[in-house]
Scaffold this motif. Structure first.
Motif, PDB file in Angstrom:
ATOM      1  N   VAL A 155       0.622  -1.470   0.121  1.00 48.70           N
ATOM      2  CA  VAL A 155      -0.130  -0.116   0.032  1.00 48.70           C
ATOM      3  C   VAL A 155       0.606   1.310  -0.115  1.00 48.70           C
ATOM      4  O   VAL A 155       1.975   1.308   0.878  1.00 48.70           O
ATOM      5  N   THR A 156       0.668   2.161  -0.805  1.00 49.40           N
ATOM      6  CA  THR A 156       1.227   3.522  -0.671  1.00 49.40           C
ATOM      7  C   THR A 156       0.232   4.570  -0.311  1.00 49.40           C
ATOM      8  O   THR A 156      -0.815   4.512  -0.603  1.00 49.40           O
ATOM      9  N   ILE A 157       0.880   5.306   0.558  1.00 47.12           N
ATOM     10  CA  ILE A 157       0.201   6.424   1.339  1.00 47.12           C
ATOM     11  C   ILE A 157       1.005   7.727   0.979  1.00 47.12           C
ATOM     12  O   ILE A 157       2.072   7.806   1.784  1.00 47.12           O
ATOM     13  N   GLU A 158       0.689   8.708   0.365  1.00 45.31           N
ATOM     14  CA  GLU A 158       1.137   9.964   0.108  1.00 45.31           C
ATOM     15  C   GLU A 158       1.131  10.871   1.365  1.00 45.31           C
ATOM     16  O   GLU A 158       0.362  10.353   2.425  1.00 45.31           O
ATOM     17  N   PRO A 159       1.686  12.118   1.350  1.00 42.30           N
ATOM     18  CA  PRO A 159       1.465  12.818   2.465  1.00 42.30           C
ATOM     19  C   PRO A 159       0.453  13.345   2.726  1.00 42.30           C
ATOM     20  O   PRO A 159      -0.643  13.411   2.003  1.00 42.30           O
ATOM     21  N   ASN A 160       0.283  13.758   4.121  1.00 44.26           N
ATOM     22  CA  ASN A 160      -0.765  14.559   4.774  1.00 44.26           C
ATOM     23  C   ASN A 160      -2.305  13.658   4.643  1.00 44.26           C
ATOM     24  O   ASN A 160      -3.247  14.396   4.089  1.00 44.26           O
ATOM     25  N   VAL A 161      -1.993  12.478   5.122  1.00 44.78           N
ATOM     26  CA  VAL A 161      -3.313  11.580   5.093  1.00 44.78           C
ATOM     27  C   VAL A 161      -3.655  11.332   6.517  1.00 44.78           C
ATOM     28  O   VAL A 161      -2.679  10.867   7.310  1.00 44.78           O
ATOM     29  N   VAL A 162      -4.922  11.573   6.763  1.00 44.68           N
ATOM     30  CA  VAL A 162      -5.510  11.284   8.126  1.00 44.68           C
ATOM     31  C   VAL A 162      -6.755  10.042   8.064  1.00 44.68           C
ATOM     32  O   VAL A 162      -7.415  10.043   7.487  1.00 44.68           O
ATOM     33  N   PHE A 163      -6.244   9.137   9.147  1.00 36.32           N
ATOM     34  CA  PHE A 163      -7.150   7.959   9.153  1.00 36.32           C
ATOM     35  C   PHE A 163      -7.893   8.051  10.583  1.00 36.32           C
ATOM     36  O   PHE A 163      -7.410   8.097  11.574  1.00 36.32           O
ATOM     37  N   GLY A 164      -9.273   7.808  10.576  1.00 31.67           N
ATOM     38  CA  GLY A 164      -9.885   7.921  11.596  1.00 31.67           C
ATOM     39  C   GLY A 164     -10.314   6.513  11.796  1.00 31.67           C
ATOM     40  O   GLY A 164      -9.816   5.554  11.332  1.00 31.67           O
ATOM     41  N   PRO A 165     -10.873   6.123  13.013  1.00 26.18           N
ATOM     42  CA  PRO A 165     -11.201   4.788  13.318  1.00 26.18           C
ATOM     43  C   PRO A 165     -11.921   4.001  12.222  1.00 26.18           C
ATOM     44  O   PRO A 165     -12.781   4.644  11.524  1.00 26.18           O
ATOM     45  N   GLY A 166     -11.790   2.699  12.330  1.00 29.96           N
ATOM     46  CA  GLY A 166     -12.551   1.767  11.543  1.00 29.96           C
ATOM     47  C   GLY A 166     -11.884   1.597   9.966  1.00 29.96           C
ATOM     48  O   GLY A 166     -12.811   1.278   9.233  1.00 29.96           O
ATOM     49  N   VAL A 167     -10.956   1.818   9.792  1.00 32.90           N
ATOM     50  CA  VAL A 167     -10.288   1.773   8.285  1.00 32.90           C
ATOM     51  C   VAL A 167      -9.747   0.655   8.014  1.00 32.90           C
ATOM     52  O   VAL A 167      -8.804   0.149   8.804  1.00 32.90           O
ATOM     53  N   LYS A 168      -9.891  -0.105   6.867  1.00 40.23           N
ATOM     54  CA  LYS A 168      -9.431  -1.324   6.257  1.00 40.23           C
ATOM     55  C   LYS A 168      -8.876  -1.018   4.821  1.00 40.23           C
ATOM     56  O   LYS A 168      -9.802  -0.580   4.150  1.00 40.23           O
ATOM     57  N   ILE A 169      -7.476  -1.344   4.661  1.00 39.25           N
ATOM     58  CA  ILE A 169      -6.910  -1.256   3.257  1.00 39.25           C
ATOM     59  C   ILE A 169      -6.280  -2.494   2.674  1.00 39.25           C
ATOM     60  O   ILE A 169      -5.389  -2.969   3.491  1.00 39.25           O
ATOM     61  N   ASP A 170      -6.844  -2.926   1.677  1.00 38.55           N
ATOM     62  CA  ASP A 170      -6.299  -4.229   1.113  1.00 38.55           C
ATOM     63  C   ASP A 170      -5.084  -3.729   0.530  1.00 38.55           C
ATOM     64  O   ASP A 170      -4.487  -2.771   0.091  1.00 38.55           O
ATOM     65  N   ASP A 171      -4.390  -5.197  -0.202  1.00 37.48           N
ATOM     66  CA  ASP A 171      -3.095  -5.043  -0.630  1.00 37.48           C
ATOM     67  C   ASP A 171      -2.899  -3.973  -1.920  1.00 37.48           C
ATOM     68  O   ASP A 171      -4.022  -4.211  -2.639  1.00 37.48           O
ATOM     69  N   GLY A 172      -2.014  -3.245  -2.060  1.00 39.14           N
ATOM     70  CA  GLY A 172      -1.701  -2.760  -3.324  1.00 39.14           C
ATOM     71  C   GLY A 172      -2.435  -1.401  -3.496  1.00 39.14           C
ATOM     72  O   GLY A 172      -2.594  -0.641  -4.694  1.00 39.14           O
ATOM     73  N   ALA A 173      -3.449  -0.755  -2.622  1.00 39.08           N
ATOM     74  CA  ALA A 173      -4.137   0.387  -2.764  1.00 39.08           C
ATOM     75  C   ALA A 173      -3.136   1.448  -2.553  1.00 39.08           C
ATOM     76  O   ALA A 173      -2.080   1.281  -2.344  1.00 39.08           O
ATOM     77  N   HIS A 174      -3.645   2.756  -3.271  1.00 38.55           N
ATOM     78  CA  HIS A 174      -2.737   3.742  -3.196  1.00 38.55           C
ATOM     79  C   HIS A 174      -3.702   5.034  -2.578  1.00 38.55           C
ATOM     80  O   HIS A 174      -4.913   5.091  -3.111  1.00 38.55           O
ATOM     81  N   ILE A 175      -3.301   5.579  -1.452  1.00 43.15           N
ATOM     82  CA  ILE A 175      -4.005   6.623  -1.023  1.00 43.15           C
ATOM     83  C   ILE A 175      -3.156   7.916  -1.227  1.00 43.15           C
ATOM     84  O   ILE A 175      -2.046   8.133  -0.568  1.00 43.15           O
ATOM     85  N   LYS A 176      -3.952   8.940  -1.969  1.00 40.49           N
ATOM     86  CA  LYS A 176      -3.032  10.009  -2.341  1.00 40.49           C
ATOM     87  C   LYS A 176      -3.208  11.166  -1.441  1.00 40.49           C
ATOM     88  O   LYS A 176      -4.042  11.168  -0.385  1.00 40.49           O
ATOM     89  N   ALA A 177      -2.387  12.286  -1.694  1.00 43.76           N
ATOM     90  CA  ALA A 177      -2.199  13.265  -0.692  1.00 43.76           C
ATOM     91  C   ALA A 177      -3.418  13.839  -0.193  1.00 43.76           C
ATOM     92  O   ALA A 177      -4.341  13.962  -1.042  1.00 43.76           O
TER      93      ALA A 177
END
Length: 452
Positions: free
Chosen positions: A274-296
């Motif tokens: 999984v790739t996570i770019e800058p300035n990302v905020v996760f609140g409770p209850g998040v599930k991320i599967d393989d290979g996902a891309h979370i952009k800034a």
């Protein structure tokens, strides 16, 4: 192995927090600090848990529910007095007792287990103290012990000699003792001190005076015994937790482009690659599967993100948002209680609420689902491969069939059949030359005003 009970002290007023919220209910990574501690305690399967409450007891009792018994310390006459208040709740319990603090949330299960294991050693210590060696010992109470951890004296900083102050082993305040020893020793603790209070560490010196062994266990992670008494210390605890979680995520195969700008929740689950770019905020209850891309600059809570899905930049996923494999949401897209099917995409400037979107459907820019009439929420269903044109309003409840097309600028309030084109627009009015005549008139008027 003997059973153990946990006593968690949480009766303090927390005046330095300057808050109407009970101190131990302030969140770290979206979870109350006392819940961090209780989760660690629960990993060791305690027979009983008792939380000592005082100021703000109603808040704490409501938050705890039936997860622990409570007892009231009123008035508050020191830590020894606080522990004594739990005796009635533990009547008949003959196992070991761990004494913890609700505002010291990061004590690891392994550390608690080490204290219990030492208590059950062959020399049967009357009490076990958790010590730590900070970079700066400052005014912490000192634990004077030999190389085997056998304590000869517990001393407060103000009462310590220069030689004793040179000792780097400090008292965390956390302790373990057999129930029978704990109550008997507490009965002998006096309050002949400047504060007129009954201090829990005094049981160690009393036991040593009786010729009993007392022992220290030293944590190799001093940060785990850091207490939280102010907003600044709360922020420091958040920073400490986030730094640990970022390192853990990267060790598990997550790429963080700018780790210091990513903020996780206590329960964030992330797959590999999984790739996570800058300035990302996760609140409770998040599930991320393989290979996902979370952009800034994306904000995500209560959402499930499927394999190879892409989010953002500047996206917001609210509770109930589900992105299936290969789905895509782009900049300024908001999802709430909505499912975006495999390969479906909403590239920009859209709101999807109470919605299901079929596989490979396309949501055009500016599309909104009108899901609320001021009283109730309604559902929008969009079929597979449907194409929703830009700036469309889907007025729920409504169904858009598979392979249907909604023309740009449409306000759709009735179901659209599969394969149908739906266009809901006002008739275009054309007046040739009107704009040219308008501009000529207005220019002449403006020129006349200037001359005047």
């Amino acid at each position: 192995m003997r059973e153990f009970a946990a006593i968690i002290l949480a009766a303090g007023k927390g005046t330095r927090m300057k808050s109407d919220l009970h101190k131990v209910l302030h969140p770290i990574a979206g979870r109350a600090m006392i819940d961090h501690l209780m989760a660690s305690v629960d990993e060791l399967a305690p027979a009983r848990k008792v939380v000592v409450v005082g100021a703000g007891r109603e808040q704490l009792e409501t938050a705890l529910g039936d997860r622990a018994a409570t007892c009231l310390q009123e008035p508050q006459l020191g830590t020894g007095h606080a522990v004594q208040q739990a005796q009635a709740q533990l009547e008949g319990f003959e196992g070991d007792v761990l004494v913890m603090y609700g505002d010291v949330p990061f004590v690891r299960p392994a550390t608690m287990q080490a204290m219990l294991d030492r208590l059950r050693g062959d020399d049967a210590p009357a009490a076990v103290v958790l010590g730590f060696e900070p970079d700066e010992a400052l005014q912490y109470g000192r634990v004077i012990a030999d190389g085997e951890g056998r304590i000869s004296k517990m001393v407060e900083f103000k009462d310590a000699s220069e030689e004793e102050r040179a000792c780097r082993l400090c008292n965390s305040g956390l302790m373990a003792a057999r129930a029978s020893d704990l109550w008997a020793l507490l009965d002998r603790v006096g309050n002949d001190n400047a504060q007129g209070e009954y201090y829990l560490p005094d049981i160690v010196n009393i036991a040593i005076g009786d010729g009993r062994t007392c022992a220290a266990v030293t944590t190799d992670t001093p940060d785990e015994v850091a207490g939280i008494n102010s907003r600044a210390e709360l922020a420091a605890a958040e920073r400490q937790w986030q730094e640990y979680r970022r390192e853990e995520a990267m060790a598990e195969g997550v790429s963080l482009k700018a780790p210091e700008t990513v903020f996780f929740s206590w329960d964030t689950e992330i797959g590999r690659d999984v790739t996570i770019e800058p300035n990302v905020v996760f609140g409770p209850g998040v599930k991320i599967d393989d290979g996902a891309h979370i952009k800034a600059f994306s904000h995500i809570e209560g959402a499930t993100i499927g394999r190879e899905a892409q989010v953002g930049p500047f996206a917001r996923l609210r509770p109930g948002a589900v992105m299936e494999e290969g789905a895509f949401v782009g900049n300024f897209v908001e999802m709430k209680k909505a499912v975006l099917g495999p390969g479906a995409k909403a590239s920009h400037l859209s709101y999807l609420g109470d919605t299901t979107v079929g596989a490979n459907a396309n949501i055009g820019a500016g599309t909104i689902t009108c899901n609320y009439d001021g009283y109730f929420k309604y559902k929008t269903e969009i079929g597979e491969r449907a194409f929703i044109g830009s700036n469309s309003a889907l007025i729920a409840p409504v169904k858009i069939g598979a392979d249907a097309i909604v023309a740009a600028g449409s306000a759709v309030s009735r179901d659209v059949a599969p394969g149908e084109l739906r266009m809901v627009r006002g008739e275009q009015l054309v007046k040739p030359g009107w704009a040219d005549r308008f501009h000529d008139t207005m220019k002449k008027k403006k020129a006349a005003e200037k001359k005047g």
